[in-house]
Scaffold this active site. Structure first.
Site, PDB file in Angstrom:
ATOM      1  N   HIS A 189       0.471   0.664   7.524  1.00  0.00           N
ATOM      2  CA  HIS A 189       0.754   1.840   7.271  1.00  0.00           C
ATOM      3  C   HIS A 189       2.096   2.971   7.996  1.00  0.00           C
ATOM      4  O   HIS A 189       1.137   2.731   9.417  1.00  0.00           O
ATOM      5  CB  HIS A 189      -0.257   2.988   6.668  1.00  0.00           C
ATOM      6  CG  HIS A 189      -1.227   2.419   6.168  1.00  0.00           C
ATOM      7  ND1 HIS A 189      -2.719   2.410   5.853  1.00  0.00           N
ATOM      8  CD2 HIS A 189      -0.948   1.270   5.401  1.00  0.00           C
ATOM      9  CE1 HIS A 189      -3.118   1.679   4.581  1.00  0.00           C
ATOM     10  NE2 HIS A 189      -1.769   1.018   3.955  1.00  0.00           N
TER      11      HIS A 189
ATOM     12  N   CYS B 186      -4.395   9.868   4.877  1.00  0.00           N
ATOM     13  CA  CYS B 186      -4.788   9.085   4.516  1.00  0.00           C
ATOM     14  C   CYS B 186      -5.931   8.499   3.258  1.00  0.00           C
ATOM     15  O   CYS B 186      -6.075   8.096   2.034  1.00  0.00           O
ATOM     16  CB  CYS B 186      -6.149   8.004   5.431  1.00  0.00           C
ATOM     17  SG  CYS B 186      -4.798   7.463   6.945  1.00  0.00           S
TER      18      CYS B 186
ATOM     19  N   ASP C  80       0.915  -0.968   0.286  1.00  0.00           N
ATOM     20  CA  ASP C  80       0.074   0.239   0.072  1.00  0.00           C
ATOM     21  C   ASP C  80       1.084   1.174  -0.215  1.00  0.00           C
ATOM     22  O   ASP C  80       1.975   1.495   0.569  1.00  0.00           O
ATOM     23  CB  ASP C  80      -1.181   0.632   1.422  1.00  0.00           C
ATOM     24  CG  ASP C  80      -1.919  -0.672   1.500  1.00  0.00           C
ATOM     25  OD1 ASP C  80      -2.124  -1.239   0.579  1.00  0.00           O
ATOM     26  OD2 ASP C  80      -2.441  -1.211   1.901  1.00  0.00           O
TER      27      ASP C  80
END
Length: 343
Positions: A223, A328, A177
Site C-alpha cells: 500500500h 487505512c 487492494d
C-alpha cells in the site's frame, strides 16, 4: 446533493466511513497472507492471549471515538459498519480461510469520483470484507448512488509468486487492494505491488478511463499510504527511507515534497507488528489546511505546521499492532472537489 463525491485526499471532508475493531482478527498465515506480508514459510505466529486481544479492541474503539469527535467537530458525517459474523469460515471451491474484520475500509473499497467500488482483494481472508459495510453501501445505493464491484478473483495458489525473495502477484485475475491507489483529481496513480497487479490496473482503466487518467507506478511493495501521501495540490509527503527525488513519479515534477525520515516507533502489542514504524505517515486530511496526525509524531507535526497546516494530534495506539493508521482505517466518501487537473 450527491452523497458519493471524492476525487482526492484533501478536499473539504463532509462524509467518511470509519472502521470497527469489534471483530478484530489476525489472519492465518496461508499462502495469500505470507505473500502480502512477505513472510517465509519458516515464519510462524503465536496465539495472542484473549485478554490482550480484547484490551486492544477496547483501546482501538476508544481511539475511534476520539477521532469521531474531532471529525464531527468539523461538521463531518461519520459512518460506522455492522461487522459481519467472523465465526463462519470463508470458503470457495479452491480454498477456505477465516474471515476478516471491518477495520480498514480504505483497503476493501475505493471511491473514484461519484462511484464506490468494492476491490478484488488478493488476501483470501479478506474476500468478503466489504460486506461488513453493506449497511452503509446499500443505503447509498437506495438513494441513487453508484456502487459496483470488481470481478471476484479465484485466488488459487498460482496467484501468489516470489521472485527470489520478493513476493508479487500473477496476472490470472484483476487483483488490488484499494489502498494501492492515490487519487489526484483527474489523475489516478496505481501502485504495482504484491497487493495490486497489472490486470487490476487494466480493469480500472478500461472501466473508468473515460473519466480519469490512470498512471502505473511502483514506489513500494504494497500500500502507498506509508510511502507517499498527497497533502494538497502541489505538496506531497514522502518516506525518505524508501524514496529519493528521482523515485517520485514524473507527473509530480512541479510539486513540493516533504522528505520525512524521523518516525516515532509507537510499538505494538501482538506477537509481531503488522505495520512498520512508517505507519506514522498515515495521516488524514480534513481539508487543505487541516490534518490529523498520530499524537506521538511530534517531528512530523512540526514539519507540517511549518508548511502552513493546522495539525490535530490524536491517539491511535495500535497502528503497528493491526497494520493501519488513520488513513487505512477510514474511507472518505464525500469531499468538496471535482476531477480537476492538479499536475
Amino acid at each position: 446533493m450527491k452523497i458519493i463525491n471524492s476525487y482526492s485526499d484533501w478536499g473539504k471532508l463532509e462524509e467518511i466511513i470509519l472502521g470497527s475493531p469489534k471483530n478484530l482478527t489476525l489472519p492465518d498465515l496461508d499462502i495469500s497472507s505470507r505473500n502480502f506480508f512477505d513472510l517465509q514459510e519458516s515464519f510462524s505466529q503465536q496465539v495472542n492471549p484473549v485478554e490482550l486481544v480484547e484490551q486492544v479492541k477496547i483501546e482501538m474503539e476508544e481511539d475511534f471515538q476520539g477521532l469521531t469527535s474531532i471529525l464531527e467537530g468539523y461538521g463531518v458525517k461519520v459512518r460506522r459498519p455492522d461487522a459481519i459474523n467472523i465465526d463462519i469460515t470463508c470458503q470457495s471451491p479452491h480454498w477456505s480461510s477465516q474471515q476478516s474484520h471491518a477495520l480498514m475500509p480504505r483497503d476493501c473499497m475505493l471511491v473514484l469520483g461519484d462511484t464506490l467500488i468494492e476491490a478484488p482483494m488478493p488476501s483470501r481472508n479478506r474476500y468478503f470484507e466489504s460486506q461488513s459495510f453493506r449497511n452503509i453501501t446499500r443505503e447509498y445505493f437506495s438513494k441513487g448512488e453508484k456502487w459496483i464491484a470488481a470481478p471476484k478473483p479465484v485466488l488459487t495458489d498460482d496467484s501468489y509468486l516470489w521472485d527470489g525473495t520478493t513476493p508479487y502477484l500473477a496476472e490470472n485475475d484483476p487483483l488490488f487492494d484499494a489502498a494501492n491507489i492515490m487519487r489526484c483529481g483527474k489523475d489516478v496513480f496505481y501502485n504495482i505491488s504484491n497487493s495490486g497487479n497489472r490486470a487490476g490496473f487494466e480493469w480500472l482503466e478500461r472501466t473508468f478511463g473515460d473519466q480519469f487518467n490512470f498512471h502505473q507506478i511502483s514506489i513500494c511493495s504494497d500500500h502507498v499510504g506509508t510511502t507517499m501521501q498527497l497533502l494538497r495540490p502541489g505538496l506531497a509527503l514522502i518516506n525518505a527511507s524508501r524514496m529519493k527525488l528521482s523515485d517520485v513519479p514524473v507527473q509530480f515534477k512541479n510539486w513540493e515534497f516533504i522528505f520525512f525520515n524521523e518516525p516515532v516507533d509507537i510499538g505494538y502489542s501482538f506477537d509481531w507488528a503488522r505495520a512498520s514504524v512508517w505507519i506514522a505517515m498515515n495521516v488524514l486530511s480534513i481539508d487543505e489546511k487541516t490534518i490529523i496526525v498520530e499524537k506521538n509524531q511530534h517531528k512530523l507535526a512540526e514539519i507540517l505546521d511549518r508548511c502552513g497546516l493546522e495539525v490535530i494530534p490524536t491517539s491511535f495506539r495500535h497502528g503497528r499492532t493491526v497494520g493501519g493508521g488513520f488513513h487505512c482505517c477510514s474511507l472518505d466518501v464525500r469531499r468538496v472537489g471535482t476531477a480537476e487537473n492538479h499536475l
